[in-house]
Design a protein around this motif. Structure first.
Motif, PDB file in Angstrom:
ATOM      1  N   GLY A  26       0.774  -1.237   0.000  1.00  0.00           N
ATOM      2  CA  GLY A  26       0.000   0.000   0.000  1.00  0.00           C
ATOM      3  C   GLY A  26       0.801   1.281   0.000  1.00  0.00           C
ATOM      4  O   GLY A  26       0.290   2.320   0.411  1.00  0.00           O
ATOM      5  N   ILE A  27       2.075   1.235  -0.420  1.00  0.00           N
ATOM      6  CA  ILE A  27       2.843   2.475  -0.360  1.00  0.00           C
ATOM      7  C   ILE A  27       3.430   2.926  -1.695  1.00  0.00           C
ATOM      8  O   ILE A  27       3.898   4.047  -1.799  1.00  0.00           O
ATOM      9  CB  ILE A  27       3.997   2.388   0.675  1.00  0.00           C
ATOM     10  CG1 ILE A  27       4.878   1.195   0.387  1.00  0.00           C
ATOM     11  CG2 ILE A  27       3.446   2.327   2.095  1.00  0.00           C
ATOM     12  CD1 ILE A  27       6.155   1.183   1.225  1.00  0.00           C
ATOM     13  N   CYS A  28       3.404   2.075  -2.722  1.00  0.00           N
ATOM     14  CA  CYS A  28       4.080   2.496  -3.955  1.00  0.00           C
ATOM     15  C   CYS A  28       3.118   3.065  -4.991  1.00  0.00           C
ATOM     16  O   CYS A  28       3.509   3.870  -5.824  1.00  0.00           O
ATOM     17  CB  CYS A  28       4.865   1.335  -4.564  1.00  0.00           C
ATOM     18  SG  CYS A  28       3.840   0.117  -5.395  1.00  0.00           S
ATOM     19  N   GLY A  29       1.865   2.667  -4.936  1.00  0.00           N
ATOM     20  CA  GLY A  29       0.891   3.203  -5.885  1.00  0.00           C
ATOM     21  C   GLY A  29       0.889   2.498  -7.232  1.00  0.00           C
ATOM     22  O   GLY A  29       0.266   2.965  -8.173  1.00  0.00           O
ATOM     23  N   ALA A  30       1.581   1.378  -7.347  1.00  0.00           N
ATOM     24  CA  ALA A  30       1.637   0.702  -8.646  1.00  0.00           C
ATOM     25  C   ALA A  30       0.338  -0.038  -8.967  1.00  0.00           C
ATOM     26  O   ALA A  30      -0.128  -0.008 -10.103  1.00  0.00           O
ATOM     27  CB  ALA A  30       2.804  -0.275  -8.678  1.00  0.00           C
ATOM     28  N   CYS A  31      -0.227  -0.712  -7.962  1.00  0.00           N
ATOM     29  CA  CYS A  31      -1.396  -1.537  -8.266  1.00  0.00           C
ATOM     30  C   CYS A  31      -2.552  -0.643  -8.689  1.00  0.00           C
ATOM     31  O   CYS A  31      -2.734   0.442  -8.153  1.00  0.00           O
ATOM     32  CB  CYS A  31      -1.777  -2.413  -7.078  1.00  0.00           C
ATOM     33  SG  CYS A  31      -2.043  -1.520  -5.548  1.00  0.00           S
ATOM     34  N   SER A  32      -3.308  -1.102  -9.660  1.00  0.00           N
ATOM     35  CA  SER A  32      -4.331  -0.229 -10.249  1.00  0.00           C
ATOM     36  C   SER A  32      -5.385  -1.091 -10.917  1.00  0.00           C
ATOM     37  O   SER A  32      -5.274  -1.409 -12.082  1.00  0.00           O
ATOM     38  CB  SER A  32      -3.674   0.687 -11.276  1.00  0.00           C
ATOM     39  OG  SER A  32      -2.823  -0.052 -12.141  1.00  0.00           O
ATOM     40  N   VAL A  33      -6.389  -1.486 -10.170  1.00  0.00           N
ATOM     41  CA  VAL A  33      -7.464  -2.286 -10.739  1.00  0.00           C
ATOM     42  C   VAL A  33      -8.800  -1.725 -10.284  1.00  0.00           C
ATOM     43  O   VAL A  33      -8.968  -1.390  -9.109  1.00  0.00           O
ATOM     44  CB  VAL A  33      -7.416  -3.760 -10.266  1.00  0.00           C
ATOM     45  CG1 VAL A  33      -8.107  -4.652 -11.283  1.00  0.00           C
ATOM     46  CG2 VAL A  33      -6.021  -4.232  -9.987  1.00  0.00           C
ATOM     47  N   VAL A  34      -9.735  -1.639 -11.218  1.00  0.00           N
ATOM     48  CA  VAL A  34     -11.098  -1.277 -10.853  1.00  0.00           C
ATOM     49  C   VAL A  34     -11.816  -2.575 -10.497  1.00  0.00           C
ATOM     50  O   VAL A  34     -11.908  -3.485 -11.310  1.00  0.00           O
ATOM     51  CB  VAL A  34     -11.809  -0.543 -11.998  1.00  0.00           C
ATOM     52  CG1 VAL A  34     -13.269  -0.299 -11.661  1.00  0.00           C
ATOM     53  CG2 VAL A  34     -11.109   0.784 -12.274  1.00  0.00           C
ATOM     54  N   ILE A  35     -12.245  -2.666  -9.243  1.00  0.00           N
ATOM     55  CA  ILE A  35     -12.816  -3.906  -8.730  1.00  0.00           C
ATOM     56  C   ILE A  35     -14.318  -3.729  -8.545  1.00  0.00           C
ATOM     57  O   ILE A  35     -14.736  -2.897  -7.732  1.00  0.00           O
ATOM     58  CB  ILE A  35     -12.128  -4.275  -7.392  1.00  0.00           C
ATOM     59  CG1 ILE A  35     -10.612  -4.422  -7.627  1.00  0.00           C
ATOM     60  CG2 ILE A  35     -12.731  -5.551  -6.803  1.00  0.00           C
ATOM     61  CD1 ILE A  35      -9.795  -4.242  -6.376  1.00  0.00           C
ATOM     62  N   ASP A  36     -15.105  -4.452  -9.326  1.00  0.00           N
ATOM     63  CA  ASP A  36     -16.561  -4.304  -9.297  1.00  0.00           C
ATOM     64  C   ASP A  36     -16.982  -2.838  -9.375  1.00  0.00           C
ATOM     65  O   ASP A  36     -17.817  -2.360  -8.599  1.00  0.00           O
ATOM     66  CB  ASP A  36     -17.146  -4.958  -8.038  1.00  0.00           C
ATOM     67  CG  ASP A  36     -17.170  -6.484  -8.156  1.00  0.00           C
ATOM     68  OD1 ASP A  36     -17.136  -6.978  -9.306  1.00  0.00           O
ATOM     69  OD2 ASP A  36     -17.206  -7.157  -7.119  1.00  0.00           O
ATOM     70  N   GLY A  37     -16.367  -2.100 -10.288  1.00  0.00           N
ATOM     71  CA  GLY A  37     -16.787  -0.719 -10.535  1.00  0.00           C
ATOM     72  C   GLY A  37     -16.135   0.316  -9.656  1.00  0.00           C
ATOM     73  O   GLY A  37     -16.419   1.506  -9.804  1.00  0.00           O
ATOM     74  N   ILE A  38     -15.281  -0.086  -8.711  1.00  0.00           N
ATOM     75  CA  ILE A  38     -14.652   0.896  -7.831  1.00  0.00           C
ATOM     76  C   ILE A  38     -13.132   0.706  -7.835  1.00  0.00           C
ATOM     77  O   ILE A  38     -12.647  -0.402  -7.563  1.00  0.00           O
ATOM     78  CB  ILE A  38     -15.195   0.773  -6.382  1.00  0.00           C
ATOM     79  CG1 ILE A  38     -16.707   1.005  -6.386  1.00  0.00           C
ATOM     80  CG2 ILE A  38     -14.513   1.781  -5.457  1.00  0.00           C
ATOM     81  CD1 ILE A  38     -17.321   0.951  -5.013  1.00  0.00           C
ATOM     82  N   PRO A  39     -12.381   1.764  -8.171  1.00  0.00           N
ATOM     83  CA  PRO A  39     -10.921   1.651  -8.168  1.00  0.00           C
ATOM     84  C   PRO A  39     -10.413   1.219  -6.784  1.00  0.00           C
ATOM     85  O   PRO A  39     -10.826   1.792  -5.771  1.00  0.00           O
ATOM     86  CB  PRO A  39     -10.447   3.069  -8.499  1.00  0.00           C
ATOM     87  CG  PRO A  39     -11.603   3.688  -9.238  1.00  0.00           C
ATOM     88  CD  PRO A  39     -12.829   3.086  -8.627  1.00  0.00           C
ATOM     89  N   HIS A  40      -9.569   0.226  -6.725  1.00  0.00           N
ATOM     90  CA  HIS A  40      -9.035  -0.366  -5.490  1.00  0.00           C
ATOM     91  C   HIS A  40     -10.114  -1.092  -4.666  1.00  0.00           C
ATOM     92  O   HIS A  40      -9.862  -1.485  -3.526  1.00  0.00           O
ATOM     93  CB  HIS A  40      -8.388   0.680  -4.569  1.00  0.00           C
ATOM     94  CG  HIS A  40      -7.110   1.279  -5.083  1.00  0.00           C
ATOM     95  ND1 HIS A  40      -6.050   0.515  -5.489  1.00  0.00           N
ATOM     96  CD2 HIS A  40      -6.720   2.577  -5.236  1.00  0.00           C
ATOM     97  CE1 HIS A  40      -5.050   1.332  -5.871  1.00  0.00           C
ATOM     98  NE2 HIS A  40      -5.439   2.572  -5.735  1.00  0.00           N
ATOM     99  N   GLY A  41     -11.321  -1.205  -5.182  1.00  0.00           N
ATOM    100  CA  GLY A  41     -12.381  -1.920  -4.469  1.00  0.00           C
ATOM    101  C   GLY A  41     -13.110  -1.061  -3.461  1.00  0.00           C
ATOM    102  O   GLY A  41     -12.764   0.093  -3.244  1.00  0.00           O
ATOM    103  N   SER A  42     -14.118  -1.647  -2.835  1.00  0.00           N
ATOM    104  CA  SER A  42     -15.037  -0.827  -2.043  1.00  0.00           C
ATOM    105  C   SER A  42     -14.583  -0.586  -0.605  1.00  0.00           C
ATOM    106  O   SER A  42     -15.263   0.093   0.138  1.00  0.00           O
ATOM    107  CB  SER A  42     -16.431  -1.449  -2.053  1.00  0.00           C
ATOM    108  OG  SER A  42     -16.339  -2.757  -1.537  1.00  0.00           O
ATOM    109  N   ARG A  43     -13.440  -1.122  -0.218  1.00  0.00           N
ATOM    110  CA  ARG A  43     -12.983  -0.832   1.160  1.00  0.00           C
ATOM    111  C   ARG A  43     -12.262   0.498   1.212  1.00  0.00           C
ATOM    112  O   ARG A  43     -11.386   0.782   0.414  1.00  0.00           O
ATOM    113  CB  ARG A  43     -12.075  -1.947   1.678  1.00  0.00           C
ATOM    114  CG  ARG A  43     -12.886  -3.138   2.159  1.00  0.00           C
ATOM    115  CD  ARG A  43     -12.060  -4.093   2.970  1.00  0.00           C
ATOM    116  NE  ARG A  43     -11.469  -3.521   4.163  1.00  0.00           N
ATOM    117  CZ  ARG A  43     -12.095  -3.386   5.331  1.00  0.00           C
ATOM    118  NH1 ARG A  43     -13.354  -3.737   5.438  1.00  0.00           N
ATOM    119  NH2 ARG A  43     -11.462  -2.892   6.354  1.00  0.00           N
TER     120      ARG A  43
END
Ligand code: SF4
Ligand code: FES
Lengths: 237, 254
Positions: free
Chosen positions: B61-78
């Protein structure tokens, strides 16, 4: 750096223009409402107020021109920005949830355009005293005499005659409802766009925005509702 | 547990793309979503298929590389969570999860879930730095800075440049990202000296890259894994107006 080109070219500058013109029109809507509410003070007060306004023809024209400029800038910037915003996402998501975005904030261009159509209808219906009124009355023929003996247009009777038609009233209430919906997001966004917001003032700005939107709605809608409930019927006799 | 992953597959920017569904069997609720993707990729490689391309690096959670829209929300709904920190225990057993790449014109697709985020680098190059000479390392507290400024600057400095704000915004606007940088630097004395030039140059780079404008919907702050609030955008709007009124220029003085 030249101020004006910078304003019209940058996305932030365009938002400043949206905010300033929007707040300008809001000020007009508030003053206009204060005028309209004179209806509840009786025919004499409303008619002499309207008569006084029309005698100040020059300032009236100045206000009209200012409003036209405000509307022109607000609408044209809105169209340009909407176009740019759409272009920024050429491929849509299959599933899109727009987290956190209120309904009003997602539909500003549509509520705004519908309000524009409503305002155009409203101008035809009242100010221009168009003969094509839904009510079958010739509004221009409504004349009255004030207490001091001056003859003038009977605005009170025109309003009562117009709003006695449920269709006219309903359309009007829907129109001001849309306006308030637009403002519920617009006022808050205007403060944000002008940078007039921080953590300490955030809650106050939100309350001010929704309070002002509700106040305008209740104020404007109270007139057709009162007429439908029988207020001012005697003016039609 | 068992999950079905509906993943956007696209060989290159010009190739046509489509969704493919993969089964992630026997995954543990303690695994992250990216680890589930790793598992699917191992199966794909073993069967001679083309593994799913997705970005990740630190996985904490510190580099910012991961980038996926999960069920319509970037990084998921949490809230406040990057995709790499999203654990499977937050999904229903047997659920189907749809994974899409960031969608924005300034972030062209490279492959599958990977997009090119160089547009952010160009914005940083335009002014996201301090160019004053500071000499040797100064004493820790030699420059007095009010505590509130330190805190506000830090709240903005936590931006990891992931681009979720752009991905979530209905206008693909980069305002939250740019405003984080502008706020962070304009709140501190070292950054203040260049504040007019910085904000004008960074906003120009942002507009040139083709990001949309801000309509204050708040989607960006809802998805920001670092919980950056849109009051930084108000600060940037203020900084920009101030710079315009002071007649600042986005060009570097030579
Ligand atoms: S502001 Fe938040 S969402 Fe946007 S790039 Fe920075 S960390 Fe990511
Ligand atoms: S992989 Fe580094 S933040 Fe997710």
């Amino acid at each position: 750096m030249k101020l004006l080109p910078q304003l019209f070219h940058s996305s932030l500058g365009k938002k400043y223009i949206m905010a300033i013109t929007g707040l300008g029109m809001l000020a007009f809507a508030a003053v206009h409402l204060a005028g309209n509410l004179r209806l509840f003070l009786g025919p004499e007060v409303l008619n002499s107020y309207a008569h006084g306004l029309h005698r100040a023809e020059e300032s009236l024209w100045m206000i009209r021109v200012c409003l036209l400029v405000l509307i022109g800038l607000h609408v044209s910037m809105a169209v340009v920005l909407t176009h740019e915003n759409r272009a920024a996402r050429p491929i849509l998501y299959e599933r899109s949830r727009l987290p956190g975005a209120s309904h009003a904030s997602r539909t500003m261009i549509w509520s705004g355009l519908m309000v524009a159509v409503f305002v155009a209808y409203h101008l035809l219906h009242h100010s221009a005293k168009a003969q094509v009124s839904l009510t079958g009355h010739d509004f221009a023929a409504f004349r009255t005499t004030l207490a001091d003996g001056t003859a003038c247009h009977d605005v009170f009777r025109m309003v009562v005659a117009g709003f006695s038609q449920p269709v006219v009233s309903g359309f009007y209430i829907v129109g001001v409802g849309l306006l308030s919906h637009h403002l519920s997001h617009g006022i808050e966004a205007a403060f944000q766009s002008l940078g007039l917001r921080n953590r300490a003032w955030d809650a106050a700005v939100r309350r001010l925005a929704s309070g002002a939107a509700w106040l305008l709605f209740v104020g404007y809608a109270s007139i057709p509702v009162a007429v439908l409930c029988g207020y001012g019927r005697e003016a039609l006799q | 547990m068992h999950l079905s992953l509906r993943v956007w597959r696209q060989k290159s920017a010009s190739a046509p793309g489509r969704f493919e569904t993969y089964e992630a069997r026997h995954v543990s609720p303690d695994m992250s979503l990216l680890e589930a993707l790793d598992g699917v990729n191992e199966d794909l490689i073993a069967s001679g298929g083309d593994p799913i391309a997705f970005d990740s690096d630190c996985r904490e959670g510190i580099c910012g590389a991961c980038s996926v829209v999960i069920d319509g929300i970037p990084h998921g709904s949490r809230h406040g969570t990057t995709a790499c920190q999203l654990h499977l225990r937050h999904f229903r057993d047997g659920a189907t999860i749809t994974l899409e790449p960031w969608r924005a014109r300034p972030f062209p697709l490279i492959k599958d879930l990977v997009v090119d985020r160089h547009a952010f680098d160009r914005i940083i190059e335009a002014g996201g730095y301090v160019s004053v000479k500071t000499g040797g390392a100064p004493d820790g507290n030699a420059i007095p800075i009010p505590k509130t400024n330190v805190d506000r600057a830090m709240d903005a400095a936590v931006c990891i440049g992931c681009g979720a704000c752009v991905a979530a915004c209905k206008n693909a606007s980069a305002m939250l990202f740019v405003a984080s940088k502008v706020s962070h630097l304009s709140l501190l004395p070292q950054g203040r000296v260049e504040r007019e030039r910085r904000v004008l140059a960074m906003v120009r780079a942002m507009d040139d890259a083709g990001f949309g404008g801000c309509t204050v919907t708040g989607s960006c702050e809802a998805v920001c894994p670092k919980n950056i609030r849109i009051d930084v955008i108000a600060r940037m709007n203020r900084e920009y107006g101030r710079a315009l009124l002071k007649g600042g220029s986005p060009e570097l003085a030579l």
